[in-house]
Design an enzyme around this catalytic site. Structure first.
Site, PDB file in Angstrom:
ATOM      1  N   CYS A  36       6.412   1.066  -0.523  1.00  0.00           N
ATOM      2  CA  CYS A  36       5.062   0.829   0.143  1.00  0.00           C
ATOM      3  C   CYS A  36       4.217   1.019  -0.653  1.00  0.00           C
ATOM      4  CB  CYS A  36       5.150   1.224   1.603  1.00  0.00           C
ATOM      5  SG  CYS A  36       6.238   0.581   2.777  1.00  0.00           S
ATOM      6  N   CYS A  40       0.292   1.771   3.647  1.00  0.00           N
ATOM      7  CA  CYS A  40       1.117   1.004   4.557  1.00  0.00           C
ATOM      8  C   CYS A  40       0.923   1.399   5.854  1.00  0.00           C
ATOM      9  CB  CYS A  40       2.344   1.012   4.241  1.00  0.00           C
ATOM     10  SG  CYS A  40       3.468  -0.247   5.109  1.00  0.00           S
ATOM     11  N   CYS A  67       7.978  -4.248   0.820  1.00  0.00           N
ATOM     12  CA  CYS A  67       7.691  -4.129   2.434  1.00  0.00           C
ATOM     13  C   CYS A  67       6.932  -5.230   2.858  1.00  0.00           C
ATOM     14  CB  CYS A  67       6.850  -3.224   2.562  1.00  0.00           C
ATOM     15  SG  CYS A  67       6.184  -2.628   4.431  1.00  0.00           S
ATOM     16  N   CYS A  70       3.104  -4.282   4.374  1.00  0.00           N
ATOM     17  CA  CYS A  70       1.699  -3.804   3.516  1.00  0.00           C
ATOM     18  C   CYS A  70       1.796  -4.857   2.208  1.00  0.00           C
ATOM     19  CB  CYS A  70       1.895  -2.360   2.783  1.00  0.00           C
ATOM     20  SG  CYS A  70       3.119  -1.975   2.038  1.00  0.00           S
TER      21      CYS A  70
HETATM   22 ZN   LIG Z   1       4.627  -0.953   3.537  1.00  0.00          ZN
END
Ligand SMILES: [Zn+2]
Length: 355
Positions: A36, A40, A67, A70
Site C-alpha cells: 500500500c 491508504c 492494493c 489505494c
Molecule cells: Zn492500500
C-alpha cells in the site's frame, strides 16, 4: 520537508496516513500479501505484519500484490487528482460557453463539489474562472505565469500536497524553492571555459554550480545568463572559478567520469523532478519524452517534460541531450541539434570501448 528514512518514521507515517509520504515508500502487509501507499485508507495492519519498501519493485519482487483501495500500482493520489484537473481543463476548453460545471464533472464521473475542490487545490482557481480565462485567452495570467495547465497543476500540487519530489531535489543538491525568482537575492560569480563541444559559461552561487550554458560568443552567453538570472548580482570571476570550470569542462568532455560536482539549481517542483529523472538516463543511452514522463509517474505530461528539458540550466551535467522523440529523431536541443548529435555519438563510442 519530512523524510522517511527510518522504520520508526515510516511506521508513524502509516499510522497517520501521511499523504506526503506517498511514493516515498510503500508498506506491505505480510498477513494479506498486499502492498500500500502510506496514506491508504484501509484499516491499519499490525506492526509485526508490516514491512517497508523503498520502491514498488521491491514490494512486487517480495511477492506482494497491489492494493485495490489505494491503487498502489498506479501513481499516487495527488498525481491522479492532478490528471483529473488536466482532463477537466481540456474538456472546458472544448466545451461551448454555455456548458456548466456539472456537465464537465458528469463527463469525468465526479461530483461538481469534488471538481471545484480539486481546481482550488491545484490551480487556485475555480472551474468557472478557468473557463472565463480560457475564453479570454488569458490563461497565463490566470495560471500564475505557468504557461500550461500541466505546469501549474504540478507546481501547485506538489508544493502544497506532497514531498513527491523531495528525495530527487535533495540528491540534486537543491535548497529551498526560489520558484520563478530569476535569482532574486543571489550572488552569482561566472566565468568562461572551452569544451570539445564549444564555449561555455559557468555560474556559481556559494552553494554550487547554478548554470552551465553553451554559446557561440561570450556576449551571447552573458545575455543568456542575464535573462535567466535577471534579478541576481552577476560578477565575472574567471580566475577564482578556474578549478570549478576545469572540473566542469572535464566532466563534459568525459561523460563517464561522473565527477561529484556540487550544484545549486532552482526550478519549479515539476522541472526539478524532470531534471532529476534525466540524471538517471545512463551515459550512452537515450529515453523518449514519454518515457521520462512515465518514469516520474505522469505519463500524460510528455509535453511538459519537453518544456522542462528546454529550461535545463546545467548543459550536459543534467543530460537533456539524452531525450529523443519516440520516432528516434533527435528533435530540438536548446544548444543546437548538431551539438546534441555529437554528444550522443561520443557517449556511445566511449561506452563501446573495452574497459
Ligand atoms: Zn492500500
Amino acid at each position: 520537508m519530512p523524510t522517511y528514512n527510518t522504520v520508526q518514521k515510516r511506521w508513524l507515517a502509516v499510522q497517520s496516513r501521511d499523504k506526503a509520504a506517498d511514493d516515498q515508500f510503500f508498506y506491505g502487509v505480510t498477513s494479506t500479501g498486499v502492498y500500500c501507499y502510506p496514506s491508504c485508507p484501509s484499516k491499519a495492519a499490525l506492526r509485526a505484519n508490516t514491512v517497508f519498501f523503498s520502491t514498488r519493485n521491491e514490494a512486487t519482487d517480495a511477492g506482494l500484490r497491489a492494493c485495490k483501495r489505494c491503487r498502489s500500482d498506479e501513481a499516487p493520489l495527488a498525481v491522479r487528482q492532478a490528471q483529473l484537473v488536466e482532463d477537466a481543463c481540456q474538456l472546458i476548453k472544448n466545451a461551448p460557453s454555455s456548458a456548466k460545471v456539472e456537465d464537465i464533472a458528469d463527463q469525468l464521473s465526479v461530483s461538481r463539489y469534488h471538481l471545484q475542490k480539486l481546481f482550488q487545490h491545484y490551480l487556485s482557481l475555480s472551474p468557472k474562472a478557468y473557463a472565463k480565462a480560457a475564453r479570454a485567452q488569458d490563461l497565463e495570467r490566470a495560471l500564475n505565469a505557468s504557461s500550461t495547465v500541466t505546469e501549474a497543476v504540478y507546481a501547485a500540487g506538489y508544493e502544497s500536497a506532497s514531498t513527491y519530489y523531495a528525495e530527487g531535489a535533495e540528491r540534486l543538491g537543491m535548497s529551498a524553492k526560489r520558484y520563478q525568482s530569476k535569482g532574486d537575492g543571489l550572488h552569482i560569480r561566472y566565468g568562461f571555459g572551452t569544451t570539445r563541444y564549444g564555449k561555455i559559461v559557468v555560474g556559481c552561487t556559494d552553494k554550487g554550480v547554478c548554470c552551465i550554458l553553451f554559446g557561440d560568443t561570450q556576449q551571447h552567453m552573458l545575455e543568456d545568463l542575464e535573462t535567466r538570472f535577471s534579478k541576481a548580482t552577476l560578477v565575472r570571476d574567471t580566475q577564482k572559478l578556474e578549478p570549478v570550470i576545469a572540473s566542469v569542462v572535464e566532466q563534459i568532455d568525459t561523460p563517464s567520469l561522473n565527477a561529484n560536482l556540487s550544484v545549486d539549481v532552482q526550478g519549479t517542483a515539476f522541472q526539478e523532478q524532470v531534471w532529476q529523472a534525466l540524471r538517471q538516463i545512463p551515459t550512452g543511452s537515450t529515453a523518449t519524452y514519454s518515457e521520462v514522463a512515465t518514469s516520474i509517474g505522469k505519463p500524460k505530461a510528455s509535453r511538459a517534460v519537453a518544456t522542462a528539458c528546454a529550461a535545463n540550466p546545467l548543459a550536459v551535467i543534467v543530460p537533456c541531450h539524452r531525450v529523443v522523440r519516440a520516432s528516434g529523431e533527435l528533435s530540438g536541443y536548446r544548444w543546437g541539434v548538431e551539438r546534441k548529435r555529437a554528444l550522443l555519438t561520443d557517449e556511445k563510442e566511449e561506452n563501446s570501448k573495452p574497459t
